[in-house]
Motif scaffolding. Structure first.
Motif, short mmCIF file in Angstrom:
data_model
loop_
_atom_site.label_atom_id
_atom_site.label_comp_id
_atom_site.label_asym_id
_atom_site.label_seq_id
_atom_site.Cartn_x
_atom_site.Cartn_y
_atom_site.Cartn_z
N ALA A 17 1.03 -1.13 -0.04
CA ALA A 17 0.04 -0.04 0.11
C ALA A 17 0.98 1.30 -0.04
O ALA A 17 0.54 2.14 -0.64
N GLU A 18 1.95 1.37 0.70
CA GLU A 18 2.78 2.36 0.79
C GLU A 18 3.59 2.48 -0.60
O GLU A 18 3.77 3.69 -1.18
N ARG A 19 4.09 1.63 -0.98
CA ARG A 19 4.62 1.45 -2.30
C ARG A 19 3.71 2.04 -3.36
O ARG A 19 4.05 2.87 -4.42
N LEU A 20 2.50 1.59 -3.52
CA LEU A 20 1.53 2.15 -4.33
C LEU A 20 1.31 3.60 -4.11
O LEU A 20 1.04 4.47 -5.24
N ALA A 21 1.17 3.92 -2.99
CA ALA A 21 1.05 5.52 -2.75
C ALA A 21 2.32 6.28 -3.38
O ALA A 21 2.04 7.38 -4.08
N LEU A 22 3.39 5.66 -3.04
CA LEU A 22 4.68 6.35 -3.56
C LEU A 22 4.51 6.46 -5.33
O LEU A 22 4.83 7.35 -5.74
N LYS A 38 1.66 6.16 -7.06
CA LYS A 38 0.82 7.54 -7.40
C LYS A 38 1.26 8.75 -7.22
O LYS A 38 1.01 9.65 -8.08
N GLU A 39 2.13 9.03 -6.35
CA GLU A 39 2.82 10.34 -6.13
C GLU A 39 3.91 10.60 -7.54
O GLU A 39 3.89 12.02 -7.92
N THR A 40 4.43 9.53 -7.65
CA THR A 40 5.48 9.85 -8.84
C THR A 40 4.59 10.10 -10.03
O THR A 40 4.96 10.68 -11.14
N GLU A 41 3.56 9.11 -10.20
CA GLU A 41 2.80 9.42 -11.62
C GLU A 41 2.21 11.04 -11.68
O GLU A 41 2.21 11.68 -12.52
N ASN A 42 1.71 11.47 -10.38
CA ASN A 42 1.25 12.97 -10.35
C ASN A 42 2.52 13.86 -10.77
O ASN A 42 2.17 14.79 -11.49
N ALA A 43 3.66 13.70 -10.19
CA ALA A 43 4.88 14.20 -10.53
C ALA A 43 5.20 14.48 -11.87
O ALA A 43 5.49 15.37 -12.75
N ARG A 44 5.25 13.28 -12.61
CA ARG A 44 5.27 13.11 -13.94
C ARG A 44 4.35 13.50 -14.89
O ARG A 44 4.46 14.08 -15.76
N ASN A 45 3.08 13.66 -14.18
CA ASN A 45 1.90 14.19 -15.11
C ASN A 45 2.25 15.56 -15.08
O ASN A 45 2.07 16.46 -16.28
N LEU A 46 2.46 16.35 -13.88
CA LEU A 46 2.94 17.60 -13.99
C LEU A 46 4.20 18.24 -14.89
O LEU A 46 4.03 19.05 -15.54
N ALA A 47 5.32 17.17 -14.78
CA ALA A 47 6.25 17.46 -15.69
C ALA A 47 5.82 17.30 -17.21
O ALA A 47 6.32 18.16 -17.97
#
Length: 461
Positions: A179-184, A186-195
């Protein structure tokens, strides 16, 4: 038989029944060092119950459900009932069984002159059938062996219980880690989406080229693929935990916080190897050794005479209606039987040799169980410090990658660095954070294994 001799006979039977041909039992020396390689000087302590060790409320709930519903644990409990019944059968053989009997016999009597007549005979009575006077302790040894087998089965249940608790805890930690790795992810996906959005605007403004935009799009797709893979692993881990709990479809409470907040009661490193005697599998191995020792006594007793006693006392009458009228004849029978082995093709000697060999095998199995337990505890203790050192180093790596990404974003926004530098910083941070979570999971699993290899819940000495 004269009446005054009966009490004496019973007394002699009971006295001789107390004899035993079992060899003297002595516990084998443990073939291990006195201390573990990683042992220190702290006093040893261990939780009296698993609730004192696993303090997470959700984990306690899941363990309680598993202890009540796990099918493997139920099978082990039924094995205990099976062994208890077997011991009850062997113990009952040491006491005489009194049975009530009723019979009817019709026969034809023929005399020399050709005369004949039919005879009806009704009998009722109570008696003892085939009771062995245990002069040399054969039945007593068999009962002792059955009792030790029963004790060994009880210890096997405790081993299964401890293993189940540890498996549920490890499975729960795996779910939390995923669950924690999945949350990380998703955070990476959000950051790459912003990028990707930033590069798209810069490309439309003529500041970035199409290659940078395509690279950002590819990295966004990679992050989404990682999320899908982690979601699959998470679903499988939840299914595995539900199976251990014995309730497929069981709802799990949402995890809050990181693995840093998941703690177990600490166990010191100063653990003497003599504590292995508390492990239920080692206690079970010793009970099996005692059972093998008792079987030798039973095999020795087979060389001596066996005396079986059959008695019956009751009423006999030619007419069923008059059987209890007071006109019936009293009848009794006393039939002792002596069986002395003379020649049986070496069967008794072979049985004795077999019992001795099985005891030697059981001794080796007992020693191997101790050595295996010592090795398991040593592995857990030796790896604990290395895992903690790895976590400390990986934490510094993750902090450095986080700072590097922050600087790369600033440099990219100012036009000093290209997108490849920013991309490398993002990938490095994602990998280091994932590895850090896995190391934290490994540390918690190591603590769970320490609880398991030390025998779980301690019992009073």
């Amino acid at each position: 038989m004269n009446t005054p001799l009966k009490p004496a006979t019973v007394a002699i039977s009971l006295l001789l029944g107390a004899c035993s041909l079992n060899p003297p039992y002595s516990r084998p020396e443990a073939p291990i060092p006195a201390q573990y390689p990683a042992a220190g000087s702290e006093a040893a302590s261990q939780p009296a119950s698993w609730q004192e060790y696993f303090t997470d409320p959700e984990l306690q709930r899941l363990i309680n459900i598993a202890l009540a519903n796990n099918r493997d644990l139920r099978i082990t409990a039924l094995r205990i009932e099976e062994a208890r019944s077997q011991y009850g059968i062997q113990r009952a053989d040491r006491l005489p069984s009194i049975d009530a009997t009723a019979s009817y016999e019709r026969s034809k009597m023929i005399f020399a002159r050709g005369q004949s007549f039919d005879v009806d005979m009704y009998r009722v009575g109570v008696g003892i059938s085939g009771f062995e006077l245990d002069f040399f302790g054969r039945v007593k040894s068999l009962a002792a062996a059955a009792l030790e087998d029963y004790f060994a089965t009880q210890e096997a249940q405790q081993t299964a219980r401890t293993s189940l608790i540890a498996e549920v805890a490890a499975s729960y930690i795996n779910v939390r880690a995923l669950a924690e790795r999945l949350a990380l992810a998703k955070e990476t996906e959000n950051a790459r989406n912003l990028a990707y959005s930033r590069i798209l605007r810069r490309q439309q403004a003529g500041l970035d080229n199409a290659l940078d935009l395509k690279t950002a799009e590819m990295q966004l797709e990679t992050a989404q693929a990682s999320i899908a893979a982690l979601q699959r692993e998470y679903a499988q881990a939840v299914n595995s935990l539900q199976l251990l709990a014995g309730q497929p479809g069981l709802a799990l409470a949402a995890a809050h916080g990181s693995l840093d907040q998941q703690e177990f009661s600490p166990l010191p490193a100063g653990l003497p190897s003599s504590l292995l005697e508390r492990r239920p599998d080692i206690r079970a191995a010793e009970h099996k050794l005692k059972a093998a020792n008792a079987n030798i006594g039973a095999a020795r007793a087979a060389f001596f005479p066996r005396i079986q006693l059959t008695t019956n006392i009751g009423l006999v009458n030619e007419h069923l209606t008059n059987l209890f009228s007071g006109s019936s004849d009293k009848a009794w029978a006393f039939t002792p039987q002596l069986t002395l082995p003379i020649f049986n093709y070496g069967r008794n000697q072979s049985n004795l040799d077999l019992a001795r060999v099985r005891k030697e095998i059981t001794i080796v199995e007992y020693e191997k169980a101790i050595q295996t337990a010592f090795s398991e505890v040593s592995d857990v203790l030796l790896s604990r410090e290395q895992i903690e050192a790895q976590i400390a180093s990986q934490t510094r790596v993750a902090n450095a990658d986080r700072e590097r990404l922050r600087l790369a974003i600033r440099r990219y926004d100012k036009g000093v660095a290209n997108y490849l530098e920013l991309l490398d910083a993002q990938r490095s941070l994602f990998d280091s954070e994932q590895q850090l979570v896995q190391l934290k999971q490994l540390a918690l699993t190591n603590s769970i294994n320490l609880f398991k290899v030390l025998g779980g819940e301690w019992q009073p000495s």
